[in-house]
Design an enzyme around this catalytic site. Structure first.
Site, PDB file in Angstrom:
ATOM      1  N   HIS A 116       0.829  -1.214   0.000  1.00  0.00           N
ATOM      2  CA  HIS A 116       0.000   0.000   0.000  1.00  0.00           C
ATOM      3  C   HIS A 116       0.859   1.258   0.000  1.00  0.00           C
ATOM      4  O   HIS A 116       1.616   1.501   0.937  1.00  0.00           O
ATOM      5  CB  HIS A 116      -0.913   0.022   1.228  1.00  0.00           C
ATOM      6  N   ASP A 151       0.395   5.535  -1.095  1.00  0.00           N
ATOM      7  CA  ASP A 151      -0.569   6.572  -1.475  1.00  0.00           C
ATOM      8  C   ASP A 151       0.028   7.692  -2.318  1.00  0.00           C
ATOM      9  O   ASP A 151      -0.520   8.796  -2.358  1.00  0.00           O
ATOM     10  CB  ASP A 151      -1.199   7.178  -0.214  1.00  0.00           C
ATOM     11  N   GLU A 196      -8.861   1.564  -2.600  1.00  0.00           N
ATOM     12  CA  GLU A 196      -8.964   1.639  -1.142  1.00  0.00           C
ATOM     13  C   GLU A 196     -10.321   2.181  -0.711  1.00  0.00           C
ATOM     14  O   GLU A 196     -10.492   3.372  -0.524  1.00  0.00           O
ATOM     15  CB  GLU A 196      -7.840   2.514  -0.568  1.00  0.00           C
ATOM     16  N   HIS A 243     -13.301   1.955   3.690  1.00  0.00           N
ATOM     17  CA  HIS A 243     -12.272   2.834   4.259  1.00  0.00           C
ATOM     18  C   HIS A 243     -12.776   3.176   5.657  1.00  0.00           C
ATOM     19  O   HIS A 243     -13.328   2.312   6.342  1.00  0.00           O
ATOM     20  CB  HIS A 243     -12.014   4.059   3.385  1.00  0.00           C
ATOM     21  N   HIS A 272      -8.928  -1.619   7.399  1.00  0.00           N
ATOM     22  CA  HIS A 272      -9.983  -0.617   7.621  1.00  0.00           C
ATOM     23  C   HIS A 272     -11.342  -1.202   8.002  1.00  0.00           C
ATOM     24  O   HIS A 272     -12.244  -0.438   8.351  1.00  0.00           O
ATOM     25  CB  HIS A 272     -10.180   0.299   6.407  1.00  0.00           C
ATOM     26  N   HIS A 299      -2.486  -3.057   4.730  1.00  0.00           N
ATOM     27  CA  HIS A 299      -1.694  -2.145   5.577  1.00  0.00           C
ATOM     28  C   HIS A 299      -2.298  -2.092   6.982  1.00  0.00           C
ATOM     29  O   HIS A 299      -2.935  -1.128   7.362  1.00  0.00           O
ATOM     30  CB  HIS A 299      -1.555  -0.763   4.946  1.00  0.00           C
ATOM     31  N   ASP A 307       2.268   2.020   3.890  1.00  0.00           N
ATOM     32  CA  ASP A 307       1.350   3.166   3.916  1.00  0.00           C
ATOM     33  C   ASP A 307       2.083   4.476   3.680  1.00  0.00           C
ATOM     34  O   ASP A 307       1.651   5.539   4.132  1.00  0.00           O
ATOM     35  CB  ASP A 307       0.572   3.225   5.236  1.00  0.00           C
TER      36      ASP A 307
END
Length: 410
Positions: A36, A38, A141, A168, A214, A235, A304
């Site tokens: 993961h 971003d 995600e 999420h 999540h 993650h 992450d």
């Protein structure tokens, strides 16, 4: 005394250097696959996804945890890039925003073909390894990105999505998120609704990995018990070491073990130490714990990076993976176990998901009940034509009233 201390310090320094060199040797043939990252979100918020902006040059960009030189230094060979859009897009423009984030991932591969290779399979990852490129995959995600539509789920698969995080930090109409366990959100689906189960079955059919980062504990257990293939936590860390609801409790780790699933450890300090500070060794503690409870085959890296604001000392950016691997070697992880956490565990799960898929099987088709959908701007095509297809009484009455009162009947 001082002579002894100096000799000990020298031996320790030499041992550390040797372990780092050993880590790099292993990673030359088994580079890290991270679950993961971003960076695509950073490209949106900083540059509105305009990759031709000189400031967005990934060879020189320094305001992010991730750039091309850092990826090379970190011996990263595979990355699931996050196609993330916030929860406030739910019932609004989530699908459009998600398509734009998938698009920017594809354009990264187009703009930097010498570095990134967009792939959609475990075989593609191995091919990228051979070519010395970063295998680049799409992870979406948040289940709100499919807008409760099996058709959208399938379309995102065709655009390259190979994992979907079921929620999420918000419930979808069909799955509960981790804030339920903290008491901040109400449980609406008690894990997975009937439609949520259809989503899981359809992901199995397609060959999309189910990501349980999540989600609530009830959703974790429901998906692990229902899925016909292993799942991932892209993650998340160990709840036993940091009692944060985003982490994975030991009873769920037992299910991870029995299903051959995978937990890719998050580096965010709040999930590592439950505080604003953490050290690299504490991330290794999480890896050790998951290995102890679920087995060495159940552990991976899900840093992450570029999605968090605080990182442990020693893991400040994506160049630092070799230091974490050296720490594992110091803790007597075998070469085989290290290769597992780097890449082989993820590849095993991905291959199992691919083998369980069957695109010739009849797709899931039953739509979510209309009364479960939020948003005031929705049309009712399909539902209004066939109200028996899951319209609740209140929604059916509203639909009929709107039809009877319309001044422009067809």
């Amino acid at each position: 005394m001082w002579t002894s201390w100096c000799l000990w310090a020298l031996v320790a320094a030499c041992a550390g250097q040797t372990l780092r060199e050993q880590a790099e040797r292993i990673m030359q043939t088994t580079p890290v696959i991270d679950g993961h990252n971003d960076l695509p979100w950073q490209l949106l918020t900083k540059f509105n996804n305009q990759l031709q902006d000189k400031s967005a040059n990934l060879s020189t960009l320094n305001s992010t945890h991730t750039n091309i030189p850092k990826l090379r230094a970190g011996l990263v060979g595979g990355q699931f890039w996050s196609a993330y859009v916030p929860c406030d897009t739910q019932n609004k423009d989530a699908v459009k925003r998600t398509l734009e984030q998938i698009d920017v991932i594809h354009r990264m591969c187009q703009a930097y073909p010498e570095t990134f290779m967009c792939v959609t399979s475990s075989e593609g990852i191995r091919q990228a390894f051979q070519e010395g490129k970063v295998a680049s995959l799409v992870g979406v995600e948040g289940g709100h990105s499919i807008d409760s539509s099996l058709g959208v789920l399938r379309a995102l698969y065709h655009l390259g999505m190979r994992y979907l995080t079921l929620t999420h930090s918000c419930n979808t109409p069909w799955a509960d998120n981790w804030l339920v366990d903290r008491g901040d959100d109400e449980a609406e689906s008690q894990g997975l609704s009937e439609f949520g189960k259809s989503v899981v079955r359809e992901m199995n059919r397609l060959g999309v990995m189910i990501d349980l980062a999540h989600v609530s504990v009830a959703t974790m257990k429901a998906a692990l018990q229902l899925s016909s293939a292993p799942v991932i936590f892209s993650h998340s860390s160990a709840y036993k070491l940091c009692a944060h609801e985003r982490n994975v409790p030991d009873d769920v780790l037992q299910l991870v073990k029995t299903t051959g699933s995978l937990v890719m450890v998050n580096f965010y300090t709040d999930y590592v130490s439950c505080s604003a500070q953490a050290k690299l060794a504490q991330v290794a503690d999480h890896l050790d714990h998951i290995k102890k409870v679920a087995g060495a085959q159940a552990v991976g890296f899900g840093g992450d990076y570029d999605g968090v604001t605080r990182l442990p000392v020693g893991l400040e950016d994506v160049s630092k993976y070799p230091d974490l691997v050296a720490e594992l070697l110091w803790r007597n992880w075998t070469d085989e176990e290290v290769r597992g956490v780097l890449a082989e565990n993820l590849l095993r799960v991905f291959q199992a998901v691919e083998q369980a898929s069957d695109l010739t099987r009849t797709p899931e088709e039953d739509p979510i009940p209309l009364h479960m959908l939020g948003g005031s701007c929705r049309t009712q095509y399909g539902y209004s034509a066939a109200p028996s297809l899951s319209l609740g009484p209140a929604a059916l009455l509203a639909s009929l009233a709107a039809l009877l009162l319309s001044p422009h009947l067809p």
